[in-house]
Design an enzyme around this catalytic site. Sequence first.
Site, PDB file in Angstrom:
ATOM      1  N   PHE B 230      47.402  29.399  35.723  1.00 14.99           N
ATOM      2  CA  PHE B 230      46.598  28.713  36.746  1.00 14.99           C
ATOM      3  C   PHE B 230      45.872  29.665  37.676  1.00 14.99           C
ATOM      4  O   PHE B 230      45.550  29.302  38.803  1.00 14.99           O
ATOM      5  CB  PHE B 230      47.456  27.737  37.570  1.00 14.99           C
ATOM      6  CG  PHE B 230      48.261  26.791  36.738  1.00 14.99           C
ATOM      7  CD1 PHE B 230      47.632  25.857  35.934  1.00 14.99           C
ATOM      8  CD2 PHE B 230      49.643  26.827  36.748  1.00 14.99           C
ATOM      9  CE1 PHE B 230      48.366  24.990  35.140  1.00 14.99           C
ATOM     10  CE2 PHE B 230      50.378  25.963  35.955  1.00 14.99           C
ATOM     11  CZ  PHE B 230      49.746  25.049  35.151  1.00 14.99           C
ATOM     12  N   ILE B 456      45.936  31.102  28.240  1.00 17.20           N
ATOM     13  CA  ILE B 456      47.022  30.768  29.158  1.00 17.20           C
ATOM     14  C   ILE B 456      47.465  29.322  28.973  1.00 17.20           C
ATOM     15  O   ILE B 456      48.207  28.776  29.773  1.00 17.20           O
ATOM     16  CB  ILE B 456      46.610  31.027  30.624  1.00 17.20           C
ATOM     17  CG1 ILE B 456      45.318  30.282  30.960  1.00 17.20           C
ATOM     18  CG2 ILE B 456      46.439  32.504  30.851  1.00 17.20           C
ATOM     19  CD1 ILE B 456      44.976  30.306  32.438  1.00 17.20           C
ATOM     20  N   GLY B 457      46.976  28.697  27.929  1.00 17.84           N
ATOM     21  CA  GLY B 457      47.410  27.334  27.642  1.00 17.84           C
ATOM     22  C   GLY B 457      46.313  26.374  27.227  1.00 17.84           C
ATOM     23  O   GLY B 457      46.578  25.401  26.522  1.00 17.84           O
ATOM     24  N   PRO B 599      38.276  18.203  21.055  1.00 20.43           N
ATOM     25  CA  PRO B 599      38.564  16.972  21.806  1.00 20.43           C
ATOM     26  C   PRO B 599      39.980  16.876  22.363  1.00 20.43           C
ATOM     27  O   PRO B 599      40.174  16.426  23.490  1.00 20.43           O
ATOM     28  CB  PRO B 599      38.293  15.851  20.791  1.00 20.43           C
ATOM     29  CG  PRO B 599      38.058  16.506  19.486  1.00 20.43           C
ATOM     30  CD  PRO B 599      37.814  17.962  19.692  1.00 20.43           C
ATOM     31  N   THR B 601      42.280  19.376  23.081  1.00 20.83           N
ATOM     32  CA  THR B 601      42.611  20.315  24.158  1.00 20.83           C
ATOM     33  C   THR B 601      41.731  20.055  25.382  1.00 20.83           C
ATOM     34  O   THR B 601      42.161  20.285  26.509  1.00 20.83           O
ATOM     35  CB  THR B 601      42.494  21.785  23.693  1.00 20.83           C
ATOM     36  OG1 THR B 601      41.197  21.993  23.169  1.00 20.83           O
ATOM     37  CG2 THR B 601      43.531  22.111  22.632  1.00 20.83           C
ATOM     38  N   GLN B 605      43.099  19.346  29.128  1.00 22.51           N
ATOM     39  CA  GLN B 605      42.641  20.013  30.352  1.00 22.51           C
ATOM     40  C   GLN B 605      42.450  18.997  31.464  1.00 22.51           C
ATOM     41  O   GLN B 605      42.863  19.223  32.600  1.00 22.51           O
ATOM     42  CB  GLN B 605      41.296  20.711  30.101  1.00 22.51           C
ATOM     43  CG  GLN B 605      41.422  22.026  29.398  1.00 22.51           C
ATOM     44  CD  GLN B 605      41.970  23.087  30.314  1.00 22.51           C
ATOM     45  OE1 GLN B 605      41.348  23.474  31.288  1.00 22.51           O
ATOM     46  NE2 GLN B 605      43.156  23.547  30.019  1.00 22.51           N
ATOM     47  N   LYS B 668      29.923  23.244  28.325  1.00 16.33           N
ATOM     48  CA  LYS B 668      30.134  23.801  29.659  1.00 16.33           C
ATOM     49  C   LYS B 668      31.646  23.861  29.905  1.00 16.33           C
ATOM     50  O   LYS B 668      32.411  23.129  29.300  1.00 16.33           O
ATOM     51  CB  LYS B 668      29.461  22.924  30.722  1.00 16.33           C
ATOM     52  CG  LYS B 668      27.957  22.739  30.495  1.00 16.33           C
ATOM     53  CD  LYS B 668      27.256  22.102  31.700  1.00 16.33           C
ATOM     54  CE  LYS B 668      27.433  20.599  31.758  1.00 16.33           C
ATOM     55  NZ  LYS B 668      26.561  19.967  32.797  1.00 16.33           N
ATOM     56  N   GLY B 669      32.049  24.725  30.809  1.00  9.87           N
ATOM     57  CA  GLY B 669      33.480  24.866  31.081  1.00  9.87           C
ATOM     58  C   GLY B 669      34.057  23.633  31.763  1.00  9.87           C
ATOM     59  O   GLY B 669      33.328  22.836  32.358  1.00  9.87           O
ATOM     60  N   GLU B 672      38.275  23.960  35.595  1.00 10.37           N
ATOM     61  CA  GLU B 672      38.311  23.790  37.048  1.00 10.37           C
ATOM     62  C   GLU B 672      37.935  22.366  37.476  1.00 10.37           C
ATOM     63  O   GLU B 672      38.600  21.761  38.309  1.00 10.37           O
ATOM     64  CB  GLU B 672      37.385  24.787  37.758  1.00 10.37           C
ATOM     65  CG  GLU B 672      37.305  26.180  37.156  1.00 10.37           C
ATOM     66  CD  GLU B 672      38.598  26.970  37.175  1.00 10.37           C
ATOM     67  OE1 GLU B 672      39.397  26.795  38.096  1.00 10.37           O
ATOM     68  OE2 GLU B 672      38.807  27.764  36.227  1.00 10.37           O
TER      69      GLU B 672
END
Lengths: 327, 707
Positions: B230, B456-457, B599, B601, B605, B668-669, B672
């Site tokens: 995180f 990290i996951g 899709p 993962t 998130q 896109k990311g 966050e």
Amino acid sequence: MINFQYVRTSVVKTALGLIGKDPKASFIAGGTNLIDLMKRGVTAPDKLIDINYLPLKKIEEIDHVLHVGALASNSELAENMIVKDKFPLLMLALQAGASAQLRNMATVGGNMMQRTRCAYFYDTTMPCNKRAPGSGCGAIGGYNRMHAIFGASEACIAVHPSDMCVALVALDAKVVIAHTKGERKINFIDFHRLAGNTPEKDNNLQKGELIVRLEIPLNNLNKNFHYLKVRDRSSYAFALVSVAAALDIQNNIIHTARLAMGGVAHKPWRLIAAENFLKGKNPTVANFEEAAKIAMNGAKGFGENDFKLKMAPNSIIEALTVAKAKS
Amino acid sequence: MEFFVDENDRVDGIAKVTGKAKFFAEYEVPGLTYGVLVTSTVTKGKITAIDSKAASNAPGVLAVVSHLNKPSVAGYEQEGGSPMKIFYTDQIFYNGQPLAIVVADTFERATYAATLVQVSYAKEDFNTDFEKSISDSTVKKLQGQTPYKRGIEDAYKTAEVQLEQKYHLPVETHNPMELHGIIADWRPNDQVTVYAKTQGVKATQNTIANVFKIPVDKVQVNSEFVGGAFGMALRTWPLEIATIIASKHLAKPVKLVITRDQMFTMVGNRPASYQKIGIGATKDGKLTGITHTAFGQSATYENFTEGVVNMSKFMYQCENVNTNYYVIPLDMGVPIWMRGPGEATGAFALESAIDEMAHALDMDPLEFRIKNDPEIDQVQKRPFSSKYIKEAYKLGADKIGWNERKNKPGSIVDGAWQIGYGVSVGVFGAGRGRATVKGILKADGSLVLQSAASDIGPGTGTGMTLIASKLMNIPVGKITFELGDSSLPPAPSQGGSATLSTVGSAVNDVCVALKATIVELAANANMDATANFVDVLKKNNLAMIEKTIQSSQNNPEAKNYSMYSFSIHFVQVRVHQLTGVVKVSKIVSVGDAGTIVSPKTARSQMVGGAVGGIGMALTEEALLDHRYGRYINNNFADYHVPVHADVPEIDVIFINKPDLIVNPMGAKGMGEIALIGFSAAVANAVFNATGKRIRTLPITPDKVLEA
Ligand SMILES: Cc1cc2nc3c(=O)[nH]c(=O)nc-3n(C[C@H](O)[C@H](O)[C@H](O)COP(=O)(O)OP(=O)(O)OC[C@H]3O[C@@H](n4cnc5c(N)ncnc54)[C@H](O)[C@@H]3O)c2cc1C
């Protein structure tokens, strides 16, 4: 390393003999509290007497009294058919405690004997009269959001963290205690102590004694009951305030009322005056509110826990309301 | 046992659930020894003596290393004071600071011996109290970011409808399940191999090389699996350097795994913050001014800043915006980015304030947002590369049943519970960095991809494999993505939601290059351009072909656009009128994150972000006793992360439309945005349910009751 001996026995007499001989020895049951305290350096017994093999696991009804062995696990007790049927208040309280994994390990005796969760008790660099008598109380003037509003002393404002014990004190349980010369029986309400000037003593169990069982008399409190636990998350958190409420209502009259609170005092806090008020009254919200007001007599906050002065009476009203609505 | 996997499953899922996946602490290194840290029990001052006699004489103890006897650390002699040099001086900067490491032949013996080390201190006055420091003029405040101004300063003060509010967030800790630590193996030839928990093996490699002044290629960093981070593993912490120092001192491999309470003091936190927001609007609901001033907690020995006020500059159409951001250095461990970082902190304040303004205007908060949705990014004065936020509003509103919501707070009651709905927006830069990927295409039909990326996951390997599978038309099972090894081609750290965009672009480029080579080879062998690569390689007598490609950082067109990912969080809450307990009863999170490459993962998130958001909104708060400067709820019983019972079913909706400006995948990311804004949605829902506006997180029952 801080070495300790480990012994175990399946004979109560032997266990009592062992503890009597060694003032620094400790019984270990589920270990869910004791091991943590050892790891944190709060306690360092030189001998662990494993009592898990003692024949003290039975849960049975004898002559209108429920006998619960001190080594019955919290989950066994919560799932027991007699408990579900006749003491559902106890079932709810047990289920509100800790997590399923912890309840599988935790025993009845260990639950009664568990120590406070006060942060100052756990951090050995901080003052705490319960851990190190005379060192002062970190919680007074410190972080005391979880702390007592009833019966606190200048030496200690910690609370007893158990849920199970709140139901047991409401249910007029008795504690059977064995010592080398025999057994004694005390009322549950007299088992735990207020802190006073000796906060290092949580209860009235004497050195060398063993809790062997609980006795809970049958009652008519299995229809209108509720255990309300107010906490910071939905599970696996200690109570900010909890309320065990049970009513025996006949023809819209309260014949018997039982009320106790957790998270508010150094011991499970029975609310006798409020119970007496409710006796003979109708189960109305107005009466519940009055009972809650009576229950709060003598309550005092320490700053961060002032909210309990409102949360506690509210929770009493809510618990009674839910209990009443059950039938 | 048989597993049923489909092509969208995590490529390392089976390894993880069967225990095959090795995390840093699980590596078996011959001759391994065990380190345990001795930490400061005072908050500020100097070490006057360290008595390690008893510890050194305890059974199994190999060394007690501190500033008094550490081996030479070349990098310490040159640089300035930041980052903190562990075991360098007698200075104590915060309570819990590592002062010495005890190394023994077993973990238990090291743990015991650490309790025998006696440290004497010269104590000094200290300050850990963020809330008190805000108004205390004797406490230093540092500018954290260049002040920003567009139009008239503090224009909200002359608006038809004005509002000014203050918002507080406590210290939050990352506390992933996996504890932090490292295995360090320093060899006599000044080579070092570490098994680390890091979000960037290259960053860790560089830091270590820098501190010990050895060539980068003498540092090998392995970190294939990470049990959550995180953000806390975005840097190399003093405790890691301490372990390497101990290994160098002893010429033996040393393992350190810190304890849960040390996770509160040694590996950063989300800083406490205080924010003031002023908003002005016309009576008909057009924003005319936003002023956002923020203060964040930092440390005395290192500085930490983040993007707390960023979102306020561009999220809404508004001619007059000014922001300011300060940090307050305290005698505490230095913070580090925690998921959603400063943007999540800022979004709580901004999105609460927007809701407050909508209420003041008697407008539906969704309608108010739509009315003030900007056409372009007013900061950079250019369009967004993609933004489907209005569509996202609609999808989410329909799904949660927004039309059930009443604008008047306290309108919906179910027995003792009040019910309310809240919405909030999240936004985060859709950045893309530079990465290099090596692709090895083999005649047996398989493809190996290599890059020093991290996971990290979120499922880095899974995402990369899916990208390659689609481009190369190779089944997922035939593709391997190797990461977490500093000897692989370089990739940046996993942070800022940029891994898929950055490393994925390089995977894309490598695949394109491999395909082009196959086409050439096919032509050489007089084969059809569409021939299968296995046949082409065989015909050319090649066992494999390799390509290593560094992706460009940007599409040339990118400079004409602002690139952001967006999220909208809708929640329904139930608030108990007598006890103040808040339960989140429904969640719909909508992600506008371009093409969804992976899709399952991606959904994970969003789900994880919502759960973290419940924690931020309702339960998480690391508490210090400012008289001692020590954390007092530094364990999982007292620091409350949400449990299953706190989490309702979570609906995740993706817009799933490509943004080809950002990268060739159109993705896109989203790491966050899954969290950013969530806490405000909860606070807004609590207000809608009860009429009580809670501006200090977390929203615990006592706060609701007392409001
Ligand atoms: C993270 C966490 C959360 C928790 N949450 C809750 C909660 O929400 N509510 C709640 O009620 N509890 C909670 N608990 C506490 C839990 O209920 C106790 O740890 C448990 O009941 C202790 O039982 P045990 O058998 O494991 O005791 P042990 O740890 O084995 O023993 C505790 C003490 O009791 C003594 N002892 C044990 N049996 C006897 C006996 N028969 N006679 C005399 N002395 C005896 C031991 O010597 C020791 O001193 C929590 C615990 C943890 C760790």
